[in-house]
Design an enzyme around this catalytic site. Structure first.
Site, PDB file in Angstrom:
ATOM      1  N   SER A  93      47.034 -41.114 161.211  1.00  0.00           N
ATOM      2  CA  SER A  93      45.813 -41.285 160.423  1.00  0.00           C
ATOM      3  C   SER A  93      45.227 -39.969 159.934  1.00  0.00           C
ATOM      4  O   SER A  93      44.620 -39.910 158.865  1.00  0.00           O
ATOM      5  CB  SER A  93      44.747 -42.027 161.238  1.00  0.00           C
ATOM      6  OG  SER A  93      45.119 -43.361 161.452  1.00  0.00           O
ATOM      7  N   THR A 146      40.015 -40.229 160.697  1.00  0.00           N
ATOM      8  CA  THR A 146      39.622 -40.449 159.302  1.00  0.00           C
ATOM      9  C   THR A 146      38.291 -39.795 158.953  1.00  0.00           C
ATOM     10  O   THR A 146      38.214 -39.018 158.001  1.00  0.00           O
ATOM     11  CB  THR A 146      39.613 -41.948 158.973  1.00  0.00           C
ATOM     12  OG1 THR A 146      40.907 -42.492 159.244  1.00  0.00           O
ATOM     13  CG2 THR A 146      39.274 -42.177 157.505  1.00  0.00           C
ATOM     14  N   HIS A 292      47.528 -51.940 166.609  1.00  0.00           N
ATOM     15  CA  HIS A 292      48.122 -51.270 167.765  1.00  0.00           C
ATOM     16  C   HIS A 292      48.207 -52.211 168.973  1.00  0.00           C
ATOM     17  O   HIS A 292      49.159 -52.140 169.758  1.00  0.00           O
ATOM     18  CB  HIS A 292      47.304 -50.044 168.151  1.00  0.00           C
ATOM     19  CG  HIS A 292      47.569 -48.841 167.303  1.00  0.00           C
ATOM     20  ND1 HIS A 292      48.740 -48.119 167.379  1.00  0.00           N
ATOM     21  CD2 HIS A 292      46.811 -48.221 166.362  1.00  0.00           C
ATOM     22  CE1 HIS A 292      48.696 -47.112 166.522  1.00  0.00           C
ATOM     23  NE2 HIS A 292      47.534 -47.141 165.891  1.00  0.00           N
TER      24      HIS A 292
END
Length: 502
Positions: A93, A146, A292
């Site tokens: 990410s 992020t 996940h």
């Protein structure tokens, strides 16, 4: 007519205009459009094409919509985005978000640095210096990959102590964000305080308060916010991640749509008399975590909440046509497939009765003494939390063999996945292209298939910022919390499931 010479020239031209790796400087994105004032970047972390297909099918069937039903995302689909990092076809990410924030490829785990671990400027930092009001709204730790990629610089995403200090404006990076909503308060309180996840005793939260930040940690405080609070403002509503939608009923926290709506209203009000508007990033962070966990019911509810958030932004653009929005994913997570074992059918509504995330259910299970787990599995986990009407001895026995969080998650996942005839191929990310959505003026420029760096360049163009200048301004920022050497392996960061729930 095709020729090898013409193709070579085309690739050379592309190499000169597409920032594939951490080059010394970036090309100009072009002049800023005069009819764009506000820019909203939306990231649906871990959300791939199969997940959108499943969510659409679920809503279509549960609401009895016609077969040509389109979600709010379907209606603004413009293209697709490639997701690889500079060192792997399967991105983490962190570099995925760096492409959106800095328009450069970098290595897995990198936060705001290039392939040589040198700091690179972000379009949010550059926008803030131009006078834009800036914001970050997430469901993860605010210091997670992020959000931090837009406002911090660290050699690896695991340097969260340093990232918290940078995002709090306590380093020579300065303050670059006016508003932050999310989770991860544990990263801002010293390790002598209960609930801290810092490695030291620094009270970043207290220092930010002394430096003029408005700080809040409860839903009641959030609900009392007006559209004109004192900025800068940070609300972190959980020590860890903001809970899954599936678990809101056992947690008093603001939802992603609520945080996004409040943030837009606040930033719009704060910038109404300015020559610049606002720039914000909104992330559906926990779509990824559901992937996940291989927990499709939870993954689905996070997607539907993201749709609600898209609707809020879309409505705002309808009322304020000088605002543009782009939405895409940093990567797909879980390798979801619809159909398995050569069976040509899928039953989405198998997930309609799930009432709790597998994460929380498994945590509760593992806290119990072994002798009490059997009753919990057969009377609560499978029939109530998963909503199974057919609790078989075989399904119960698989769960009862679980001795860890990861083995419990997999057992619960299979309990529904077989009945729904879906399958997960990974507990991590995959390298597939992801959908690209956009709304507003100039979004036709995003049509087709793009490198993820193209999205960062487009955002920079809409904002009218110079990323090279932004990089020059932060060249002396420290990016090391501790000594670190970038791994040579393409598998630089393979986290356990527990990493996402720490």
């Amino acid at each position: 007519m095709y020729s090898e010479e013409a193709e070579a020239e085309e690739y050379e031209s592309m190499a000169n205009t597409h920032p594939i790796v951490g080059a010394a400087s970036l090309p100009s994105p072009g002049p800023k459009p005069t009819d764009v004032r506000n820019v909203i970047m939306m990231v649906s972390d871990g959300f791939g094409p199969a997940s959108e297909t499943f969510a659409r099918a679920y809503v279509e069937q549960s609401e009895k919509y016609p077969i040509n039903y389109m979600s709010i995302l379907d209606k603004i689909l413009v293209g697709s985005s490639r997701t690889r990092s500079s060192d792997s076809f399967v991105t983490d990410s962190a570099p995925g978000a760096v492409c959106f924030a800095s328009a450069r490829k970098t290595y897995n785990t990198a936060i705001g640095v290039d392939d040589n671990t040198k700091p690179i400027g972000t379009n949010m930092e550059a926008a803030h210096r131009l006078g834009y009001k800036t914001g970050l709204v997430v469901k993860s730790y605010i210091t997670d990959a992020t959000p931090s990629a837009f406002a911090a610089h660290a050699a690896t995403r695991q340097m969260m102590d340093l990232i918290a200090e940078q995002m709090g404006g306590l380093t020579n990076l300065g303050q670059n964000v006016d508003l932050m909503f999310g989770g991860g308060r544990c990263q801002f309180i010293g390790n002598s305080t209960k609930g801290s996840c810092r490695t030291d005793d620094r009270d970043v939260w207290g220092e930010m308060g002394k430096n003029g930040w408005s700080l809040m940690s409860t839903n009641d405080e959030f609900k009392s916010l007006t559209t004109s609070p004192k900025l800068p403002l940070m609300g972190l509503f959980d020590l860890g991640n903001i809970p899954y939608v599936m678990d809101y009923k056992i947690n008093d926290v603001p939802t992603l749509p609520q945080m996004a709506k409040k943030a837009i209203d606040i930033l719009a009000e704060a910038s109404k008399d300015s020559s610049q508007g606002f720039y914000m990033m909104i992330e559906g962070s926990r779509i990824d975590h559901g992937g996940h966990d291989n927990d499709l019911g939870t993954h689905l509810k996070e997607i539907l909440e993201y749709w609600e958030t898209i609707k809020i932004v879309s409505d705002y653009i309808d009322e304020h046509p000088d605002t543009v929005m782009v939405s895409t994913s940093d990567h797909e997570c879980g390798g979801l497939t619809l159909g398995r074992d050569n069976q040509y059918w899928v039953y989405p509504l198998v997930y309609s009765n799930q009432t709790m995330s597998q994460q929380v259910s498994c945590q509760n299970y593992l806290k119990l003494p072994v002798e009490k787990r059997g009753q919990y599995v057969t009377e609560t986990m499978l029939p109530v939390h998963l909503g199974l009407s057919n609790v078989t001895a075989a399904k119960a026995s698989v769960v009862l063999k679980a001795t860890s969080q990861s083995s419990c998650l997999l057992a619960m996942s299979d309990a529904l996945a077989v009945d729904a005839n879906i399958m997960w191929t990974s507990l991590g990310h995959t390298g597939v292209d992801v959908n690209l959505y956009a709304k507003g003026k100039h979004t036709e420029e995003l049509a087709g298939n793009h490198e993820n760096t193209d999205i960062g360049m487009w955002l920079s163009k809409m904002l009218g910022v110079d990323l090279n200048d932004a990089t020059e301004r932060i060249k002396d920022v420290n990016v090391f919390q501790y000594p670190y050497t970038k791994p040579n392996s393409t598998y630089a960061f393979i986290p356990s499931l527990d990493y996402y729930h720490k």
